[in-house]
Scaffold this motif. Structure first.
Motif, PDB file in Angstrom:
ATOM      1  N   THR A 267       0.835  -1.204   0.000  1.00 16.34           N
ATOM      2  CA  THR A 267       0.000   0.000   0.000  1.00 16.34           C
ATOM      3  C   THR A 267       0.872   1.257   0.000  1.00 16.34           C
ATOM      4  OG1 THR A 267      -1.766  -1.160   1.164  1.00 16.34           O
ATOM      5  CG2 THR A 267      -1.810   1.245   1.262  1.00 16.34           C
ATOM      6  N   HIS A 268       1.916   1.242   0.823  1.00 15.85           N
ATOM      7  CA  HIS A 268       2.823   2.396   0.886  1.00 15.85           C
ATOM      8  C   HIS A 268       3.507   2.627  -0.455  1.00 15.85           C
ATOM      9  CE1 HIS A 268       5.624   5.344   2.393  1.00 15.85           C
ATOM     10  NE2 HIS A 268       6.617   4.613   1.902  1.00 15.85           N
ATOM     11  N   LEU A 269       4.019   1.568  -1.076  1.00 18.50           N
ATOM     12  CA  LEU A 269       4.683   1.717  -2.377  1.00 18.50           C
ATOM     13  C   LEU A 269       3.736   2.294  -3.421  1.00 18.50           C
ATOM     14  CD1 LEU A 269       6.788  -1.565  -2.601  1.00 18.50           C
ATOM     15  CD2 LEU A 269       7.673   0.770  -2.406  1.00 18.50           C
ATOM     16  N   ALA A 270       2.491   1.834  -3.412  1.00 21.02           N
ATOM     17  CA  ALA A 270       1.500   2.317  -4.380  1.00 21.02           C
ATOM     18  C   ALA A 270       1.187   3.800  -4.167  1.00 21.02           C
ATOM     19  CB  ALA A 270       0.226   1.483  -4.288  1.00 21.02           C
ATOM     20  N   SER A 271       1.364   4.287  -2.927  1.00 17.55           N
ATOM     21  CA  SER A 271       1.037   5.687  -2.635  1.00 17.55           C
ATOM     22  C   SER A 271       2.164   6.652  -2.995  1.00 17.55           C
ATOM     23  CB  SER A 271       0.697   5.848  -1.147  1.00 17.55           C
ATOM     24  OG  SER A 271       1.876   5.771  -0.357  1.00 17.55           O
ATOM     25  N   LEU A 272       3.357   6.143  -3.270  1.00 18.22           N
ATOM     26  CA  LEU A 272       4.482   7.012  -3.578  1.00 18.22           C
ATOM     27  C   LEU A 272       4.308   7.662  -4.941  1.00 18.22           C
ATOM     28  CD1 LEU A 272       7.504   4.848  -2.382  1.00 18.22           C
ATOM     29  CD2 LEU A 272       6.460   6.789  -1.212  1.00 18.22           C
ATOM     30  N   LYS A 273       4.669   8.919  -5.011  1.00 19.52           N
ATOM     31  CA  LYS A 273       4.660   9.644  -6.282  1.00 19.52           C
ATOM     32  C   LYS A 273       5.991   9.394  -6.990  1.00 19.52           C
ATOM     33  CE  LYS A 273       1.765  13.367  -4.541  1.00 19.52           C
ATOM     34  NZ  LYS A 273       1.683  13.100  -3.109  1.00 19.52           N
ATOM     35  N   PRO A 274       6.015   9.557  -8.313  1.00 18.88           N
ATOM     36  CA  PRO A 274       7.281   9.377  -9.024  1.00 18.88           C
ATOM     37  C   PRO A 274       8.366  10.266  -8.410  1.00 18.88           C
ATOM     38  CG  PRO A 274       5.485   9.588 -10.583  1.00 18.88           C
ATOM     39  CD  PRO A 274       4.921   9.879  -9.212  1.00 18.88           C
ATOM     40  N   GLY A 275       9.544   9.690  -8.211  1.00 21.32           N
ATOM     41  CA  GLY A 275      10.654  10.443  -7.645  1.00 21.32           C
ATOM     42  C   GLY A 275      10.766  10.346  -6.136  1.00 21.32           C
ATOM     43  N   GLU A 276       9.765   9.782  -5.461  1.00 22.04           N
ATOM     44  CA  GLU A 276       9.831   9.653  -4.005  1.00 22.04           C
ATOM     45  C   GLU A 276      10.725   8.508  -3.566  1.00 22.04           C
ATOM     46  OE1 GLU A 276       6.389  11.052  -1.366  1.00 22.04           O
ATOM     47  OE2 GLU A 276       5.429  10.029  -3.051  1.00 22.04           O
ATOM     48  N   GLU A 277      10.953   7.561  -4.455  1.00 22.41           N
ATOM     49  CA  GLU A 277      11.899   6.503  -4.139  1.00 22.41           C
ATOM     50  C   GLU A 277      13.284   7.072  -4.365  1.00 22.41           C
ATOM     51  OE1 GLU A 277      11.290   2.667  -5.865  1.00 22.41           O
ATOM     52  OE2 GLU A 277       9.162   3.033  -6.087  1.00 22.41           O
ATOM     53  N   LYS A 278      14.293   6.398  -3.871  1.00 21.90           N
ATOM     54  CA  LYS A 278      15.665   6.850  -4.085  1.00 21.90           C
ATOM     55  C   LYS A 278      15.976   6.786  -5.577  1.00 21.90           C
ATOM     56  CE  LYS A 278      16.460   7.459   0.188  1.00 21.90           C
ATOM     57  NZ  LYS A 278      16.503   8.788   0.719  1.00 21.90           N
ATOM     58  N   SER A 279      16.845   7.644  -6.046  1.00 21.90           N
ATOM     59  CA  SER A 279      17.149   7.726  -7.468  1.00 21.90           C
ATOM     60  C   SER A 279      17.609   6.378  -8.006  1.00 21.90           C
ATOM     61  CB  SER A 279      18.233   8.768  -7.724  1.00 21.90           C
ATOM     62  OG  SER A 279      19.405   8.430  -7.044  1.00 21.90           O
ATOM     63  N   GLY A 280      17.054   6.004  -9.149  1.00 23.42           N
ATOM     64  CA  GLY A 280      17.427   4.756  -9.796  1.00 23.42           C
ATOM     65  C   GLY A 280      16.951   3.525  -9.071  1.00 23.42           C
TER      66      GLY A 280
END
Length: 87
Positions: A66-79
């Motif tokens: 659920t948390h991963l699905a809520s992330l906007k593009p770029g919210e994860e670490k680069s690459g």
């Protein structure tokens, strides 16, 4: 706390582990590398504080999805999001 996650094509968590556990001393031998399979993705994120205390693996994976699905593009670490081989 930074974690690495592998998800399948449906976004279900296949694997979650600490990216670099600080309590493990570096060893002069051996290493590992995570490889996502076909249709899988690798993510590297900061684990939200509310997930740190979850005791059930099933609940942890469900809440992490659920948390991963809520992330906007770029919210994860680069690459961090990479398609698996053949994916």
């Amino acid at each position: 706390m930074k974690i690495t996650i592998i998800t399948d094509a449906k976004g279900d968590v296949v694997l979650a582990l600490l990216s670099k556990p600080q309590w493990i001393e570096p060893q002069p031998f051996g290493s590992y590398r995570l490889l996502a399979g076909p249709g899988q993705n690798v993510h590297e994120i900061e684990l939200p504080a509310h997930l740190e205390a979850v005791q059930s693996t099933e609940k942890f994976h469900r809440d992490l999805k659920t948390h991963l699905a809520s992330l906007k593009p770029g919210e994860e670490k680069s690459g961090s999001q990479k398609k698996g081989r053949g994916g």
